[in-house]
Design a protein around this motif. Structure first.
Motif, mmCIF file in Angstrom:
data_model
loop_
_atom_site.group_PDB
_atom_site.id
_atom_site.type_symbol
_atom_site.label_atom_id
_atom_site.label_comp_id
_atom_site.label_asym_id
_atom_site.label_seq_id
_atom_site.Cartn_x
_atom_site.Cartn_y
_atom_site.Cartn_z
ATOM 1 N N LYS A 121 15.318 47.168 139.291
ATOM 2 C CA LYS A 121 13.915 47.411 139.547
ATOM 3 C C LYS A 121 13.793 49.039 139.657
ATOM 4 C CE LYS A 121 9.627 46.319 140.700
ATOM 5 N NZ LYS A 121 9.068 46.338 139.460
ATOM 6 N N GLU A 172 14.367 50.350 135.934
ATOM 7 C CA GLU A 172 13.563 49.702 134.803
ATOM 8 C C GLU A 172 12.919 50.574 133.935
ATOM 9 O OE1 GLU A 172 10.994 46.490 136.341
ATOM 10 O OE2 GLU A 172 9.718 48.075 137.253
ATOM 11 N N ASP A 173 12.375 51.801 134.401
ATOM 12 C CA ASP A 173 11.697 52.734 133.455
ATOM 13 C C ASP A 173 12.510 53.951 132.971
ATOM 14 O OD1 ASP A 173 9.427 51.208 133.818
ATOM 15 O OD2 ASP A 173 8.622 52.572 135.807
ATOM 16 N N ARG A 226 15.600 55.075 127.439
ATOM 17 C CA ARG A 226 16.853 54.538 126.675
ATOM 18 C C ARG A 226 16.952 55.314 125.516
ATOM 19 N NH1 ARG A 226 15.363 51.209 131.061
ATOM 20 N NH2 ARG A 226 16.096 48.978 130.762
ATOM 21 N N THR A 262 18.416 47.943 124.840
ATOM 22 C CA THR A 262 17.160 47.236 124.787
ATOM 23 C C THR A 262 15.907 47.781 125.457
ATOM 24 O OG1 THR A 262 18.464 45.096 124.283
ATOM 25 C CG2 THR A 262 16.280 44.643 124.671
ATOM 26 N N LYS A 263 14.828 47.544 125.107
ATOM 27 C CA LYS A 263 13.615 47.872 125.933
ATOM 28 C C LYS A 263 13.555 47.637 127.292
ATOM 29 C CE LYS A 263 10.420 44.572 124.477
ATOM 30 N NZ LYS A 263 9.315 43.932 123.737
ATOM 31 N N ASP A 264 13.894 46.628 127.674
ATOM 32 C CA ASP A 264 13.949 46.180 129.032
ATOM 33 C C ASP A 264 15.082 45.043 129.349
ATOM 34 O OD1 ASP A 264 12.753 43.543 128.700
ATOM 35 O OD2 ASP A 264 10.978 44.753 128.119
ATOM 36 N N TYR A 265 15.345 44.819 130.733
ATOM 37 C CA TYR A 265 16.375 44.027 131.080
ATOM 38 C C TYR A 265 16.009 42.387 130.594
ATOM 39 C CZ TYR A 265 17.479 48.065 134.133
ATOM 40 O OH TYR A 265 17.613 49.237 134.566
ATOM 41 N N ARG A 266 14.707 41.918 130.790
ATOM 42 C CA ARG A 266 14.649 40.745 130.612
ATOM 43 C C ARG A 266 14.683 40.467 129.081
ATOM 44 N NH1 ARG A 266 11.930 37.587 134.785
ATOM 45 N NH2 ARG A 266 11.821 39.229 136.403
ATOM 46 N N THR A 267 14.331 41.337 128.250
ATOM 47 C CA THR A 267 14.408 41.072 126.804
ATOM 48 C C THR A 267 15.969 41.016 126.224
ATOM 49 O OG1 THR A 267 12.539 42.417 126.405
ATOM 50 C CG2 THR A 267 13.836 42.250 124.594
ATOM 51 N N ILE A 300 19.964 53.545 133.804
ATOM 52 C CA ILE A 300 19.746 52.051 133.202
ATOM 53 C C ILE A 300 20.462 51.183 133.958
ATOM 54 C CG2 ILE A 300 19.791 50.833 130.853
ATOM 55 C CD1 ILE A 300 19.664 53.532 129.424
#
Ligand SMILES: Cc1cc2nc3c(=O)[nH]c(=O)nc-3n(C[C@H](O)[C@H](O)[C@H](O)COP(=O)(O)OP(=O)(O)OC[C@H]3O[C@@H](n4cnc5c(N)ncnc54)[C@H](O)[C@@H]3O)c2cc1C
Length: 492
Positions: free
Chosen positions: A359, A362-363, A366, A414-419, A460
């Motif tokens: 959390k 997350e921003d 990358r 990858t652009k975010d963790y869930r992706t 990251i």
């Protein structure tokens, strides 16, 4: 005290058997073997108890998630082997390969209705978990699933193990009892009633056996509505092939496993995970074969529980110790985790410390961001990553150490963790012969900190363990590997 194997039995609906049933139905779904199989052994015992014949029903559907030529061929080769093995015996074996989605459900229901009881394979993930839940509700006969997945029965743990260390302590406590109550080598030898089963009227016509389809597996597969872009590999989905691999590993890999398993060029690992995944070989027989290679004079009395430490339990050859830690502790911790956690494949199942640190990060910016198909086609800037992905895509396997690096880098790029999690599950399960397994989720979620601890914080990754291609290059022998898989990039 309960016998350890009683923890393998899951009575999923009712107790009263259907006395008018014609046979005991064993639905072979994932532990696809006729040897060392507790579920088959239990089905044989039930058949003997009720004085009924046994019907083994092995099936392949077309609409399983990630269905493709690669997995279909592997499954059908195993079925063909069973057909050949049983053709001159009195064992009632019905193999069924769907041509159209939904046929198998109809066939299963028709068979279940005429049975005394159904015995199925217990399995904690993927469609088998769902099938067991759904079918047990739908049928009107007892539905019992039996865990023949590993050495330590799934119900021995009473909650999800949060680390390998935690699980290893439980493993050490129960190993000797479990190992000395093994599955029978040939459970079918005990079958008393060998009569031909009476199938429901019209069954054979409506749901013809797969026998003819198995004469030309690639030809049959071409007719199916599955993904034809994921090609068949040179690895055969048969038990004979697996036993050959086990023999090769013991002769050439085991004695250097501890030192060299991580080196892609050394080829010191067993390569058995696809056959373990489809149940063609049992973990028990692998453990037994390996323990038979302890130094002269070693015996089971040398085993010493040591509070979950990862060496010193088996007390013999360090290579044997190291291999058994992977095949028992690391393989089974994922099975036990998923058994207790229906959310095993969900991001939110990650430990609190992971959710918190991710959390916070997350921003983070990358430097590289790739889309799913760029990853799939090995189109990143990183030579080692691309080679590992090429190996996976082209051959259906990926070396273990590189698998960790592969996953860590998907998180970073990858652009975010869930992706990133979605991409890893998709790529692993789309291409890996051993994918769609409890260990697919342990491995992928390990990259996200499951079963691990917090490390030094960095961009990251937050407090997740960090890996780099540069240190991998320095640490591992990779030249031949890169020559082989790095060069294939140009073919794409
Ligand atoms: C991102 C990622 C994804 C993974 N996906 C899968 C998967 O889809 N299916 C799968 O079976 N394994 C998976 N693993 C775990 C591991 O990489 C493979 O089990 C191992 O590489 C298989 O090669 P092998 O049979 O030569 O293993 P060996 O080293 O010969 O070990 C023997 C057996 O022990 C078990 N084992 C070994 N290492 C591990 C491990 N780290 N975790 C769990 N079990 C282990 C496997 O059953 C393996 O076949 C994944 C790991 C990572 C990091």
């Amino acid at each position: 005290m309960k016998n350890i194997n009683s923890y393998r039995k899951f009575k999923r609906n009712k107790n009263e058997v259907n006395q008018d049933g014609e046979y005991i139905l064993y639905w072979m779904q994932i532990n696809r073997r006729l040897q060392y199989n507790y579920a088959l052994e239990y089905a044989v015992a039930l058949a003997n108890k009720y004085d009924k014949p046994l019907l083994i029903f092995e099936s392949v559907i077309t609409n399983y998630p990630w269905a493709s030529d690669r997995f279909h061929a592997f499954l059908l080769e195993g079925m063909k082997e069973h057909l050949d093995e049983l053709k001159d015996t009195d064992v009632n074996y019905y193999c069924f390969a769907e041509s159209e989605a939904g046929e198998m459900q109809g066939a299963f229901h028709a068979l279940a209705e005429n049975s005394v009881a159904v015995v199925a394979d217990e399995y904690p993930v993927y469609i088998i978990r769902e099938n067991n839940e759904k079918m047990a509700e739908e049928v009107d006969v007892p539905y019992i699933s039996i865990d023949s997945n590993g050495i330590i029965p799934l119900d021995v743990t009473d909650k999800d193990p949060y680390s390998a260390y935690f699980f290893r302590r439980i493993m050490q406590e129960h190993f000797l009892e479990a190992y000395t109550n093994p599955p029978k080598k040939d459970p079918l030898d005990d079958l008393e009633d060998q009569k031909e089963v009476k199938l429901p009227d019209g069954f054979k016509e409506k749901y013809p056996k797969a026998d003819e389809k198995l004469e030309d597996i690639p030809g049959f597969i071409r007719t199916l509505d599955i993904n034809h872009d994921i090609g068949i590999t040179d690895k055969k989905g048969t038990r004979q092939y697996a036993l050959g691999k086990l023999g090769d590993f013991i002769a050439h890999g085991l004695h250097r496993y501890d030192e060299e398993r991580n080196d892609p060029d050394a080829d010191a690992a067993s390569g058995l995970s696809p056959w373990l995944h489809f149940g063609l070989i049992s973990e028990y027989e692998i453990v037994k074969a390996v323990l038979d290679h302890q130094p002269d004079g070693w015996d089971l009395d040398d085993i010493t529980p040591n509070n979950g430490k990862n060496s010193g339990f088996f007390n013999g050859d360090p290579n044997v110790e190291s291999f058994l830690d992977e095949v028992i502790t690391w393989r089974e911790v994922g099975f036990h985790f998923a058994h207790h956690r229906p959310d095993y494949d969900q991001f939110d199942s990650l430990p609190d410390w992971v959710l918190k640190t991710l959390k916070k990060h997350e921003d983070d910016k990358r430097e590289w961001v790739y889309e799913l198909e760029e990853f799939a086609q090995s189109q990143t800037h990183d030579e080692i990553w691309n080679a590992a992905q090429t190996q996976l895509r082209e051959t259906g396997i990926m070396q273990n150490y590189l698998r960790m690096l592969w996953g860590k880098k998907i998180i970073e790029w990858t652009k975010d963790y869930r992706t990133a999690l979605d991409y890893m599950i998709e790529l692993n399960n789309r291409y890996a012969l051993d994918g769609r397994d409890p260990n697919s989720y342990s491995g992928i979620f390990w990259c996200f900190g499951r079963f691990d601890r917090a490390w030094q914080e960095r961009p990251i990754y937050g407090k997740l363990r960090y890996m780099t291609s540069d240190s991998t290059r320095k640490k591992l022998k990779l030249d031949q590997y890169l020559n082989k898989y790095g060069s294939q990039k140009s073919l794409l």
